[in-house]
Design an enzyme around this catalytic site. Sequence first.
Site, PDB file in Angstrom:
ATOM      1  N   LYS A  79      62.043  55.890 169.087  1.00  0.00           N
ATOM      2  CA  LYS A  79      62.132  56.789 167.938  1.00  0.00           C
ATOM      3  C   LYS A  79      61.262  58.014 168.189  1.00  0.00           C
ATOM      4  CE  LYS A  79      61.482  56.789 162.884  1.00  0.00           C
ATOM      5  NZ  LYS A  79      61.034  55.975 161.732  1.00  0.00           N
ATOM      6  N   SER A 154      64.218  55.468 158.002  1.00  0.00           N
ATOM      7  CA  SER A 154      64.263  56.670 158.814  1.00  0.00           C
ATOM      8  C   SER A 154      64.567  56.417 160.291  1.00  0.00           C
ATOM      9  CB  SER A 154      62.930  57.415 158.698  1.00  0.00           C
ATOM     10  OG  SER A 154      61.879  56.609 159.194  1.00  0.00           O
ATOM     11  N   SER A 178      61.572  51.521 157.069  1.00  0.00           N
ATOM     12  CA  SER A 178      62.378  52.285 158.032  1.00  0.00           C
ATOM     13  C   SER A 178      62.792  51.565 159.301  1.00  0.00           C
ATOM     14  CB  SER A 178      61.633  53.552 158.428  1.00  0.00           C
ATOM     15  OG  SER A 178      61.777  54.498 157.412  1.00  0.00           O
TER      16      SER A 178
HETATM   17  N1  GLN Z   1      62.488  55.492 153.088  1.00  0.00           N
HETATM   18  C1  GLN Z   1      61.065  55.452 152.919  1.00  0.00           C
HETATM   19  C2  GLN Z   1      60.534  56.839 152.763  1.00  0.00           C
HETATM   20  O1  GLN Z   1      61.303  57.719 152.695  1.00  0.00           O
HETATM   21  C3  GLN Z   1      60.437  54.747 154.069  1.00  0.00           C
HETATM   22  C4  GLN Z   1      60.320  55.579 155.276  1.00  0.00           C
HETATM   23  C5  GLN Z   1      59.673  54.846 156.391  1.00  0.00           C
HETATM   24  O2  GLN Z   1      59.533  53.630 156.365  1.00  0.00           O
HETATM   25  N2  GLN Z   1      59.228  55.608 157.365  1.00  0.00           N
HETATM   26  O3  GLN Z   1      59.365  57.068 152.699  1.00  0.00           O
END
Ligand code: GLN
Length: 476
Positions: A79, A154, A178
């Site tokens: 990532k 994400s 994420s």
């Molecule tokens: N969807 C969550 C956010 O927008 C989690 C994102 C993540 O785990 N990096 O913060």
Amino acid sequence: MELNLLTIDSVRTAIVQKRFTASGLVEEFYKKIGSEDREVHSYLTLCEDRARQQAERIDRMASAGEPLPPLAGVPVGIKDVMVTRGVRTTAGSKILENFIPPYDCTAVARLEAAGAIVLGKMNCDEFAMGSSNENSAYGPVRNPLDKSRVPGGSSGGSAAAVAAGMAVATLGSDTGGSIRQPASFCGVVGLMPTYGRVSRYGLIAFASSLDHIGPLTRTVKDAAIILRAIAGRDPMDSTSVDVPVPDYEAELTKPVSGLKIGVPEEYFGEGLDPEVRAAVESGIARLREAGCAMVPISLPHTQYAIPTYYVIATAEASANLARFDGVRYGYRSKSARTLSEMYRKSRDEGFGPEVKRRIMLGTYALSSGYYDAYYLKAQRVRTLLTRDFEQAFQKVDAIVTPTAPTPAFKLGEKADDPLAMYLADIYTVTADLAGVPGISVPCGKTQSGLPIGLQVLGRHFDESTILRLGHALEHR
Ligand code: GLN
């Protein structure tokens, strides 16, 4: 060769048996990425030279008959929030469009030391903020199983590439879900280790007390192999913990019968899609058949998790993102005439809308007069949420829940409604707040064929039990 069926074991065995070479495999993957990733867009940057050098090293070892490391020749993706020496690292943001890091993230270095081959860097929401990958400054990722839908976020690129057979495994990061939520949307396995289990050195910070690195893989066994390779104390991250790292792969073979599994009522209420409920219940039934005892439990503060998360995560993000000022890293506005204009314009032109929204929310929550009302209050509720888990784990060995309330949604469906998007994390943020480990394992499909994930949560540093349960579920 069916690249989408390869696992870590099968690659390693094939290389040992000289059925193919690591170099040949790397070229096969690049060919597939070249033809299929135009549509899916899971990669942001390929690092062909680095991959070929790594592959040649493995091939030399294999032809010399040397013992091969556990991930020998396994093509992986990283990532794009983990820095890679000499390879562009963007965090999905325009502000880091041309950033070439001078060092490697510890987790990446450990994977390579274990023989893995990094093919490239995976698309993601900007600074890992999002649940659909639509916040990437480089364009969205499409779900390979239905290209009109999101892959989740994400770590959307990391999940999509594994699902599409464009990497055998990937690393993602999980701050509020994420790793697990995109794993659920793409039908792959996603593991978030305990906070402190894997070093965060070289992970571009979103919310430091919540950020975790972990694997996305095709099987639970592969997740176990990768976790062992990347886990353990790192002097470069003072929050990484010095506790022994078990042989997770060996742990998988222990029976699950007799384990007590908590089923929290708060995770099966309003807002849960009926097809998701049915699939998760069938997963629970399979674990019961395997001899697990199901215990109804309550995690009473769950309803406060989303607001708590969005206060703490944005507060930490606002502080972490202060370093992107046009001076030290990345983008600098061309049109600024004074120093303060340079700061403002670089940040205004470099950050996308969701990142700006979070910096504003976080700065507000930390400002004097509101700090006690929002930030301090959220920290207190975080303690209550952690206690919910501590109390539950006195009675049960693990907890099962849905990973996400719905299957993958359509691109654009929630893009204009940040609050609806935030609710996609309703079942995942609690584990990040409490620091406990969690895994998402595919447990069924909707009638239209979309994958559904089941989440297993465990005690601090007890990844072994959740991996075992995931493995048992996978094999029934
Ligand atoms: N969807 C969550 C956010 O927008 C989690 C994102 C993540 O785990 N990096 O913060």
